[in-house]
Design a protein around this motif. Sequence first.
Motif, PDB file in Angstrom:
ATOM      1  N   VAL A   1      -3.343  10.743  -1.812  1.00 21.92           N
ATOM      2  CA  VAL A   1      -3.375   9.687  -2.824  1.00 21.92           C
ATOM      3  C   VAL A   1      -3.091   8.356  -2.141  1.00 21.92           C
ATOM      4  O   VAL A   1      -2.113   8.225  -1.396  1.00 21.92           O
ATOM      5  CB  VAL A   1      -2.323   9.942  -3.929  1.00 21.92           C
ATOM      6  N   MET A   2      -3.956   7.378  -2.368  1.00 19.66           N
ATOM      7  CA  MET A   2      -3.726   6.043  -1.808  1.00 19.66           C
ATOM      8  C   MET A   2      -3.830   5.010  -2.921  1.00 19.66           C
ATOM      9  O   MET A   2      -4.687   5.105  -3.801  1.00 19.66           O
ATOM     10  CB  MET A   2      -4.713   5.737  -0.682  1.00 19.66           C
ATOM     11  N   SER A   3      -2.930   4.041  -2.871  1.00 19.17           N
ATOM     12  CA  SER A   3      -2.885   3.038  -3.928  1.00 19.17           C
ATOM     13  C   SER A   3      -2.573   1.664  -3.349  1.00 19.17           C
ATOM     14  O   SER A   3      -1.805   1.537  -2.387  1.00 19.17           O
ATOM     15  CB  SER A   3      -1.810   3.425  -4.959  1.00 19.17           C
ATOM     16  N   GLN A   4      -3.198   0.648  -3.917  1.00 14.88           N
ATOM     17  CA  GLN A   4      -2.907  -0.756  -3.622  1.00 14.88           C
ATOM     18  C   GLN A   4      -3.162  -1.153  -2.166  1.00 14.88           C
ATOM     19  O   GLN A   4      -2.425  -1.957  -1.600  1.00 14.88           O
ATOM     20  CB  GLN A   4      -1.466  -1.103  -4.029  1.00 14.88           C
TER      21      GLN A   4
ATOM     22  N   LYS B   1     -10.052   2.023 -10.664  1.00 13.14           N
ATOM     23  CA  LYS B   1      -9.481   0.680 -10.800  1.00 13.14           C
ATOM     24  C   LYS B   1      -9.507  -0.103  -9.489  1.00 13.14           C
ATOM     25  O   LYS B   1      -8.567  -0.849  -9.180  1.00 13.14           O
ATOM     26  CB  LYS B   1      -8.049   0.766 -11.338  1.00 13.14           C
ATOM     27  N   CYS B   2     -10.547   0.071  -8.714  1.00 16.46           N
ATOM     28  CA  CYS B   2     -10.673  -0.651  -7.446  1.00 16.46           C
ATOM     29  C   CYS B   2     -11.642  -1.818  -7.617  1.00 16.46           C
ATOM     30  O   CYS B   2     -12.568  -1.760  -8.429  1.00 16.46           O
ATOM     31  CB  CYS B   2     -11.143   0.289  -6.342  1.00 16.46           C
ATOM     32  N   ARG B   3     -11.437  -2.878  -6.828  1.00 16.42           N
ATOM     33  CA  ARG B   3     -12.209  -4.104  -6.980  1.00 16.42           C
ATOM     34  C   ARG B   3     -12.648  -4.645  -5.620  1.00 16.42           C
ATOM     35  O   ARG B   3     -11.910  -4.561  -4.630  1.00 16.42           O
ATOM     36  CB  ARG B   3     -11.362  -5.202  -7.662  1.00 16.42           C
ATOM     37  N   ASN B   4     -13.835  -5.200  -5.591  1.00 14.99           N
ATOM     38  CA  ASN B   4     -14.295  -6.030  -4.466  1.00 14.99           C
ATOM     39  C   ASN B   4     -14.062  -5.360  -3.111  1.00 14.99           C
ATOM     40  O   ASN B   4     -13.519  -5.969  -2.189  1.00 14.99           O
ATOM     41  CB  ASN B   4     -13.585  -7.394  -4.500  1.00 14.99           C
ATOM     42  N   SER B   5     -14.478  -4.115  -2.991  1.00 15.19           N
ATOM     43  CA  SER B   5     -14.210  -3.356  -1.769  1.00 15.19           C
ATOM     44  C   SER B   5     -15.418  -2.520  -1.372  1.00 15.19           C
ATOM     45  O   SER B   5     -16.353  -2.328  -2.156  1.00 15.19           O
ATOM     46  CB  SER B   5     -12.994  -2.434  -1.966  1.00 15.19           C
TER      47      SER B   5
ATOM     48  N   ALA C   1       0.833  -1.195   0.000  1.00 14.08           N
ATOM     49  CA  ALA C   1       0.000   0.000   0.000  1.00 14.08           C
ATOM     50  C   ALA C   1       0.872   1.251   0.000  1.00 14.08           C
ATOM     51  O   ALA C   1       1.878   1.327   0.706  1.00 14.08           O
ATOM     52  CB  ALA C   1      -0.919  -0.009   1.213  1.00 14.08           C
ATOM     53  N   LYS C   2       0.473   2.221  -0.813  1.00 18.06           N
ATOM     54  CA  LYS C   2       1.199   3.487  -0.885  1.00 18.06           C
ATOM     55  C   LYS C   2       0.207   4.616  -0.634  1.00 18.06           C
ATOM     56  O   LYS C   2      -0.765   4.762  -1.375  1.00 18.06           O
ATOM     57  CB  LYS C   2       1.844   3.650  -2.262  1.00 18.06           C
TER      58      LYS C   2
ATOM     59  N   HIS D   1      -6.690   4.356  -5.659  1.00 14.29           N
ATOM     60  CA  HIS D   1      -6.310   3.738  -6.930  1.00 14.29           C
ATOM     61  C   HIS D   1      -5.866   2.295  -6.697  1.00 14.29           C
ATOM     62  O   HIS D   1      -5.066   2.011  -5.808  1.00 14.29           O
ATOM     63  CB  HIS D   1      -5.167   4.565  -7.543  1.00 14.29           C
ATOM     64  N   ARG D   2      -6.431   1.386  -7.462  1.00 17.74           N
ATOM     65  CA  ARG D   2      -6.057  -0.032  -7.413  1.00 17.74           C
ATOM     66  C   ARG D   2      -6.149  -0.631  -6.008  1.00 17.74           C
ATOM     67  O   ARG D   2      -5.275  -1.393  -5.576  1.00 17.74           O
ATOM     68  CB  ARG D   2      -4.642  -0.242  -7.978  1.00 17.74           C
TER      69      ARG D   2
END
Length: 552
Positions: free
Chosen positions: A311-314, A355-359, A294-295, A335-336
């Motif tokens: 900004v948050m990613s992964q 681009k986010c999934r199943n959340s 996670a970033k 993102h993601r």
Amino acid sequence: MDQSGVLLWVKAEPFLVGALQEPPPSKFSLHYLRKIATYVRTRATEGAYPHLYWPTWRHIACGKLQLAKDLAWLYFEMFDNLSVRTPEERLEWSEILSNCATEEEVEKQRSQLYVDTLQFLLFLYIQQLNRISLRTSLIGEEWPSRRSRPQSPSPAERPSCHNKNWNDYSHQAFVCNHLSELLELLLDPEQLTASFHSTHSSLLSRDAVTALSFLIEGTVSRAKKVYPLHQLALWQPLHVASGFSKSSKTFSLYKLEAWLRASLTTNPFGPSACLKSGKKLAWAHQVEGSTKRAKIACNAHMAPRLHRIVVMSQVYKQTLAKSSETLVGAHVRAHRCSESFIYLLSPLRSMTIEKCRNSTFVLGPVETTLHLHDCENLKVIAVCHRLSISSTTSCTFHIMTPSRPLILSGNQTVTFAPFHTHYPMLEDHMARTGLATVPNYWDNPMVVCKEGSVTSLFRLLPPSEFYIFVIPFEMEGDTAEIPGGLPSAYQKALAQREESIHIWQKTVKEARLTKEQRKQFQALVENKFYEWLVSTGHRQQLDSLVPTPAAS
């Protein structure tokens, strides 16, 4: 202090939340905008210049540009939402609308609204940011057709999407590439040739440069204070460079454009700077066995209050929950992120989910726009001024919003449902962002890009499938119930379900089970409940609520 210390940059917010993430109407081309610019100046006494009233814009948009009235209002209201208004003013406007019983009464109230004419022209022009260009299509950047995609691809299989709204290099390139046209839109008609072009001697008014402050701002010698463009352009040491004449109180377009091109640089508070030099936040932990890291970064430590970005990613397979001053008034991008539960319980300026999934995303009030792009199987719970979605699949939106949700291109199996949760500070946060409980258009979406049958694009959640969502955190505050309550059909469904539970409890009590039977029955219920937790994914959510040393 010399003029070499002046830095200018393109503001992020007009592009982050002001440019609709959809190709603009063809009538928003420069040709038609030039005609509008001339037309409004000849109708100054009819509510067209220097302020453009809603009835005049409706006449131009519907009568001359052949836009639908709803689309005309969408762009007018989008721009109005970018203007500086106090939360009290926004709440007062919501109250006025909620007291309107008919569409005619709504129109009567709207007729009193106006926007800055020149800034509105610039706003219409920057809608070209997301225009699909056949020329660039041929070299591989874009393709002017809906992107086909498999039904349920993994995140790794998805093609990358260049989001121009969140790319400050795109903002700067757009303004630099179109600067001459932007300036010509602001010229008085007598400063233009018969073909609507400027000349070497064309002069810009102070009002025109003030309008350009909608897009450009800057600072002096890297000071922290940010100034609008017109204040810097009118600064005495810069008169020669900016082309300002004290005698005529006008700017030389030729000199001003040269100064702007020489001074424009990358936005020091934009998304790129946030990623490059922003403060890294340890809000999420590394999941054991996962290669995803996670970033999360923010610029709150260096950016003025109105320029905050997070900004948050992964974020992957975890629960992230924050109510933080870092989030207050910030533009946030997720993102993601996948298989996670993300709670951002602070008042936000805007929220973009890509681009986010199943959340599941549970958000504090979003003052401007909540936008989703290229997401799959999400549940989003929020109070927001506007929701817009593009290229989403199987997403459910529990929202409260004073404007119609926008269904842009590429969506499949969209579900809208009433807002169904609360947390102790919610009503306080709503007041801070100027969001009220009425009017609420959660169930009246607007399909901006028609791709076949409208009825197949979305559905309203049936009351039989509706459940209250409980936020599992303790906080201080006064909100103890869902603001505004629930629509009657959904409230009735909850009452019926509660009655069924009472009947079941009564049946069990009257069964007069022995101690051993009660023990067996309890074990059976617990096993079934555990199976349900696993099959629905709620087990993961419960497990992720337990803090780990890495996440502390």
